[in-house]
Design an enzyme around this catalytic site. Sequence first.
Site, PDB file in Angstrom:
ATOM      1  N   GLY A   1       0.818  -1.204   0.000  1.00  0.00           N
ATOM      2  CA  GLY A   1       0.000   0.000   0.000  1.00  0.00           C
ATOM      3  C   GLY A   1       0.851   1.253   0.000  1.00  0.00           C
ATOM      4  O   GLY A   1       2.070   1.213   0.154  1.00  0.00           O
TER       5      GLY A   1
ATOM      6  N   TYR B   1     -16.566   3.737   7.324  1.00  0.00           N
ATOM      7  CA  TYR B   1     -15.107   3.638   7.372  1.00  0.00           C
ATOM      8  C   TYR B   1     -14.580   4.180   8.690  1.00  0.00           C
ATOM      9  O   TYR B   1     -13.811   3.514   9.398  1.00  0.00           O
ATOM     10  CB  TYR B   1     -14.499   4.408   6.198  1.00  0.00           C
ATOM     11  CG  TYR B   1     -13.020   4.681   6.352  1.00  0.00           C
ATOM     12  CD1 TYR B   1     -12.101   3.637   6.385  1.00  0.00           C
ATOM     13  CD2 TYR B   1     -12.532   5.986   6.465  1.00  0.00           C
ATOM     14  CE1 TYR B   1     -10.739   3.882   6.524  1.00  0.00           C
ATOM     15  CE2 TYR B   1     -11.182   6.239   6.603  1.00  0.00           C
ATOM     16  CZ  TYR B   1     -10.291   5.191   6.634  1.00  0.00           C
ATOM     17  OH  TYR B   1      -8.944   5.430   6.787  1.00  0.00           O
TER      18      TYR B   1
END
Length: 334
Positions: free
Chosen positions: A11, A153
């Site tokens: 990532g 989230y």
Amino acid sequence: MRCIYVTGTAGFIGFHLAERLLAEGFRVHGFDGMTPYYDVDLKRNRHAILRRHPNFSATEAMLEDEAVLMADIADVGPEMIVHLAAQAGVRYSLEAPRSYLSANIDGTFNVMEAARIAKVKHLLIASTSSVYGANTQMPYREIDKADSQVSLYAATKKASEAMSHAYADLHAIPTTCFRFFTVYGPWGRPDMAPIKFTRAILAGEPIDVYGHGQMFRDFTYVTDLVRGIRLLLDQVPERGKPVSEADSLSPVAPWRVVNIGNGEKVALGDFIAAIEEACGVTAIRNYMEMQKGDVRATWADNRLLQQLTGYRPQTALRTGIAQFVTWYRSYYGI
């Protein structure tokens, strides 16, 4: 040689952190699921760079695969774990909410269990400024209440913080949660504004400007962020030893939360202007209403980070954006 286990090394942030740790002489073992949330080739290219280093190794698997994760951490035997892997994105949480439960709740729980069994000296977990939700008092302080999340989230990230506090208390696992503010820089995610804006501006296409441009963010350059994480590795929380009255250190556990942000509230229009300047092109702006789950502004109080480490992020927006656009042109051949 000290070994650091980092989840999410393919990532954006995990890649930069692994590079820094390797450059400082650490051994780094990464763990990444290579999920197709965005361009997997970008993730594989990041990992390919890391694999050139003899002290880097990695396992490709999902956080939700408890048996694989447990066995991997037991085999590596890390001194510390930095948990960065997660399902990111406020807007995507409206489209695929269940993926946030599996990755951010189940996956984080598996990391905590593995850390407990491995008896690591320090567990560090990525959180987000989104947990401050509907808070309006700024800059955000770590000791402010954060109980009004406005996206799933953010809610899953707040839940991860709460779970890690319980584990820190129950099992004496020194734990630091760091709340990231809007991060940008080379090798960034294609779903984030810097790449979306840069791509459209260079192509002469309009950009969608939400909130009619009346939004503010605390933009943090990625190398500043990872320097903060690196310095926090050595700041292991100890119960009963706060560094100031504003320390978020738990009264019952070796646990704290730390903001890592630039400490500046920047208007979205100024951010776009910096990209225009770096690209040498004026954007075509399509003004739109705010999207569900978004907040009007974020702004970090980063004094606790400075008290703990002596460091504050310091890259000026125009400097960071110029470096980002240079990378973008090189990587995408523009």
